[in-house]
Motif scaffolding. Sequence first.
Motif, PDB file in Angstrom:
ATOM      1  N   ARG A 145     -10.523 -12.390   4.645  1.00 54.69           N
ATOM      2  CA  ARG A 145      -9.869 -12.629   3.363  1.00 54.69           C
ATOM      3  C   ARG A 145     -10.835 -13.255   2.376  1.00 54.69           C
ATOM      4  O   ARG A 145     -11.662 -14.082   2.714  1.00 54.69           O
ATOM      5  N   LEU A 190      -6.181 -15.364  -5.641  1.00 51.46           N
ATOM      6  CA  LEU A 190      -5.144 -15.504  -4.626  1.00 51.46           C
ATOM      7  C   LEU A 190      -3.803 -15.858  -5.242  1.00 51.46           C
ATOM      8  O   LEU A 190      -2.758 -15.469  -4.749  1.00 51.46           O
ATOM      9  N   THR A 246      -0.465 -12.985 -10.082  1.00 47.24           N
ATOM     10  CA  THR A 246       0.725 -12.153  -9.981  1.00 47.24           C
ATOM     11  C   THR A 246       0.281 -10.703  -9.910  1.00 47.24           C
ATOM     12  O   THR A 246      -0.390 -10.214 -10.783  1.00 47.24           O
ATOM     13  N   THR A 247       0.647 -10.028  -8.850  1.00 44.13           N
ATOM     14  CA  THR A 247       0.222  -8.643  -8.685  1.00 44.13           C
ATOM     15  C   THR A 247       1.352  -7.692  -9.018  1.00 44.13           C
ATOM     16  O   THR A 247       2.481  -7.918  -8.641  1.00 44.13           O
ATOM     17  N   LEU A 248       1.035  -6.658  -9.713  1.00 45.92           N
ATOM     18  CA  LEU A 248       1.996  -5.599  -9.956  1.00 45.92           C
ATOM     19  C   LEU A 248       1.549  -4.416  -9.125  1.00 45.92           C
ATOM     20  O   LEU A 248       0.848  -3.542  -9.592  1.00 45.92           O
ATOM     21  N   GLY A 294       2.649  -1.762  -8.045  1.00 45.08           N
ATOM     22  CA  GLY A 294       2.917  -0.369  -8.376  1.00 45.08           C
ATOM     23  C   GLY A 294       2.215   0.101  -9.621  1.00 45.08           C
ATOM     24  O   GLY A 294       2.384   1.245 -10.031  1.00 45.08           O
ATOM     25  N   ALA A 302     -10.899   8.610   5.974  1.00 43.03           N
ATOM     26  CA  ALA A 302      -9.554   8.469   6.523  1.00 43.03           C
ATOM     27  C   ALA A 302      -8.655   9.585   6.026  1.00 43.03           C
ATOM     28  O   ALA A 302      -8.650   9.906   4.839  1.00 43.03           O
ATOM     29  N   GLY A 305      -5.406   9.161   6.890  1.00 44.79           N
ATOM     30  CA  GLY A 305      -4.168   8.391   6.741  1.00 44.79           C
ATOM     31  C   GLY A 305      -4.402   7.098   5.984  1.00 44.79           C
ATOM     32  O   GLY A 305      -5.384   6.957   5.248  1.00 44.79           O
ATOM     33  N   ASN A 306      -3.479   6.152   6.173  1.00 40.42           N
ATOM     34  CA  ASN A 306      -3.585   4.853   5.511  1.00 40.42           C
ATOM     35  C   ASN A 306      -4.311   3.862   6.417  1.00 40.42           C
ATOM     36  O   ASN A 306      -4.331   4.021   7.628  1.00 40.42           O
ATOM     37  N   ASN A 366      -2.938  -5.225   3.639  1.00 38.23           N
ATOM     38  CA  ASN A 366      -1.509  -4.909   3.484  1.00 38.23           C
ATOM     39  C   ASN A 366      -1.158  -4.467   2.072  1.00 38.23           C
ATOM     40  O   ASN A 366      -0.066  -4.762   1.575  1.00 38.23           O
ATOM     41  N   TYR A 380      -2.501  -8.886 -12.860  1.00 36.38           N
ATOM     42  CA  TYR A 380      -2.159  -9.641 -14.046  1.00 36.38           C
ATOM     43  C   TYR A 380      -1.588 -10.993 -13.651  1.00 36.38           C
ATOM     44  O   TYR A 380      -0.871 -11.101 -12.688  1.00 36.38           O
ATOM     45  N   GLN A 392      -4.093   3.228   0.700  1.00 33.17           N
ATOM     46  CA  GLN A 392      -3.031   4.129   1.155  1.00 33.17           C
ATOM     47  C   GLN A 392      -2.909   5.313   0.201  1.00 33.17           C
ATOM     48  O   GLN A 392      -3.319   5.248  -0.954  1.00 33.17           O
ATOM     49  N   TRP A 393      -2.333   6.398   0.746  1.00 37.46           N
ATOM     50  CA  TRP A 393      -2.056   7.587  -0.057  1.00 37.46           C
ATOM     51  C   TRP A 393      -0.771   7.335  -0.819  1.00 37.46           C
ATOM     52  O   TRP A 393       0.209   6.846  -0.255  1.00 37.46           O
ATOM     53  N   GLY A 419       7.074   1.792  -6.322  1.00 32.05           N
ATOM     54  CA  GLY A 419       6.239   1.045  -7.264  1.00 32.05           C
ATOM     55  C   GLY A 419       7.088   0.344  -8.308  1.00 32.05           C
ATOM     56  O   GLY A 419       8.315   0.333  -8.238  1.00 32.05           O
ATOM     57  N   GLY A 420       6.438  -0.235  -9.275  1.00 29.29           N
ATOM     58  CA  GLY A 420       7.164  -0.967 -10.305  1.00 29.29           C
ATOM     59  C   GLY A 420       7.217  -2.453 -10.003  1.00 29.29           C
ATOM     60  O   GLY A 420       7.011  -2.891  -8.869  1.00 29.29           O
ATOM     61  N   ALA A 426       1.374   9.620   3.969  1.00 35.10           N
ATOM     62  CA  ALA A 426       0.155   9.798   4.762  1.00 35.10           C
ATOM     63  C   ALA A 426       0.307  11.000   5.697  1.00 35.10           C
ATOM     64  O   ALA A 426      -0.654  11.749   5.922  1.00 35.10           O
ATOM     65  N   ARG A 453      -1.961  14.285   5.965  1.00 34.16           N
ATOM     66  CA  ARG A 453      -2.581  14.648   7.257  1.00 34.16           C
ATOM     67  C   ARG A 453      -2.185  16.052   7.697  1.00 34.16           C
ATOM     68  O   ARG A 453      -2.982  16.765   8.291  1.00 34.16           O
ATOM     69  N   LEU A 493       4.953 -10.179 -19.073  1.00 35.14           N
ATOM     70  CA  LEU A 493       4.968 -11.286 -18.114  1.00 35.14           C
ATOM     71  C   LEU A 493       4.937 -12.644 -18.800  1.00 35.14           C
ATOM     72  O   LEU A 493       5.441 -13.636 -18.267  1.00 35.14           O
ATOM     73  N   ASP A 503       8.517 -14.796  -7.669  1.00 32.53           N
ATOM     74  CA  ASP A 503       8.634 -13.503  -8.364  1.00 32.53           C
ATOM     75  C   ASP A 503       8.603 -12.375  -7.331  1.00 32.53           C
ATOM     76  O   ASP A 503       8.295 -12.603  -6.152  1.00 32.53           O
ATOM     77  N   ALA A 559       6.509 -10.056  -6.803  1.00 33.69           N
ATOM     78  CA  ALA A 559       5.197  -9.845  -6.189  1.00 33.69           C
ATOM     79  C   ALA A 559       5.030 -10.716  -4.948  1.00 33.69           C
ATOM     80  O   ALA A 559       4.420 -10.304  -3.958  1.00 33.69           O
ATOM     81  N   PRO A 593       4.647  -8.428   4.969  1.00 33.60           N
ATOM     82  CA  PRO A 593       3.976  -8.124   6.244  1.00 33.60           C
ATOM     83  C   PRO A 593       4.068  -9.262   7.257  1.00 33.60           C
ATOM     84  O   PRO A 593       4.189  -9.009   8.459  1.00 33.60           O
TER      85      PRO A 593
END
Lengths: 157, 291
Positions: A2, A8, A11-13, A15, A59, A61-62, A101, A127, A144-145, B65-66, B89, B93, B176, B201, B203, B210
């Motif tokens: 990591r 860290l 805020t991740t979007l 999608g 790859a 796959g994912n 992940n 963002y 990932q696909w 997504g979104g 995937a 494949r 945001l 939030d 996110a 996981p």
Amino acid sequence: MRKTFALLAATTLAGLGALLPATSAQAESWQCDNKWHNASSGYFYAYDFKNCGTQLGRAAGNDNDWGDLSGNFTNYDANQAESVLHKGTSGLSVAVYDAENYGRGVACIRKAEFYASDLSDNRFSTYGPGTGRALVANNIESHQWVTDTYCASTFLS
Amino acid sequence: MLGAVGCAAEAADVPQRADLPRRLTHAEEMLVDRAREALIEKCMAETGFTYRPVPVASLAERKMGGYVLDDVTWARRHGYGTRLSEGLADVQRNDPNHAYARGLPKAERIRYSKTLDGDPSGGMLTAELPAGGTVRTPRDSCVAEAKGELYGDFPAFFHAEKAATGLVPLYAPEILKDRRFVNAREEWASCMSKRGHDFADPAAVRERLPQLTHGVSRDKAHVIEVELAVDEAECATKETALVRTARALETEYVDGLDEYRDELTDYRRMQHGALKRARELCAEYACVPGR
């Protein structure tokens, strides 16, 4: 492995994957052109160096963690890629992320755009107040696909 | 096909603007994609190659997504879409075109690749991205030809598409930060907290997921994922105004991007033209259905 920099807390979007823009180097990457022609249909490739130099892995796959021992990208591949190439299925893009992940920042490559020959000018879409956006080069930890629409999303799906 | 989850509400859900052609629904996008695959097959056949049209993305896959889950029915069925992602995937494949291409002699394999996708060493179109940088794509290929037939003018479409679909990085940070959004997000977090989930939030949910499903069976992981996803979607749509606020703000901020108005108008107009041609084409030929 990591990364532990300030993003860290970002805020991740997840999608909202911006396309990987071409750099000036990309237009002249005959090395990546050659790799594209010789690449096996059905694979996403990542390279240790820019201009598709020294293949880290490929790859079909994912792979949710390039830093572990499973999947097509393993252990020393995390945070190493400086260029990537997409020779997979039409209508699917490859999303690369700067955390395992499929987390934190994301960037996309579409098949019709072939490859990104120098990721050092590209940044993940991340963002958040007071945060920067991480460089894609040497920061990919999972991929990932995804559908093409995932990479051209609106704020909501 | 995985079903028409969320389709009914879709047309009203996307940002609309009175003087802008509406965005295609996911079902309409599917039809255009199916026609594109049929045209690629036809183009490849004309050069002596076999191309099997790829079943296009399902309605459910198009809703992945979104920022936040905005459809409780979808969440109840797909959680956060982990299984859908795994399915994508598998599609890649199992795409029979890959085996076909790999079975060709080297010179033919290269010709196949150039015919289908174009040649990076050949003529390339370049488009600027709103967030900075450029992307390139080949001017000539069966994929480009198929899009040209559908959209009318492939170079113009490529230019408009890259602008119109690259706007999110310009306005998402503004949404945001917007006080109206921050208030709605805090209400959402409060709703989630009352249901036993401590997340600032959406996110944060995705980042934690996981860990929450680590070490349990695949079925149990799906149950955990769905429970959390349904709570997220219900809090965002029924219990608070998060989705409604985000949607209104997205419309407002997109409306404010005057410098991209022409590209957005061109993109939507060409999409509607493509839809009309796709309807004609798929009425005439048997376009391969979606997944």
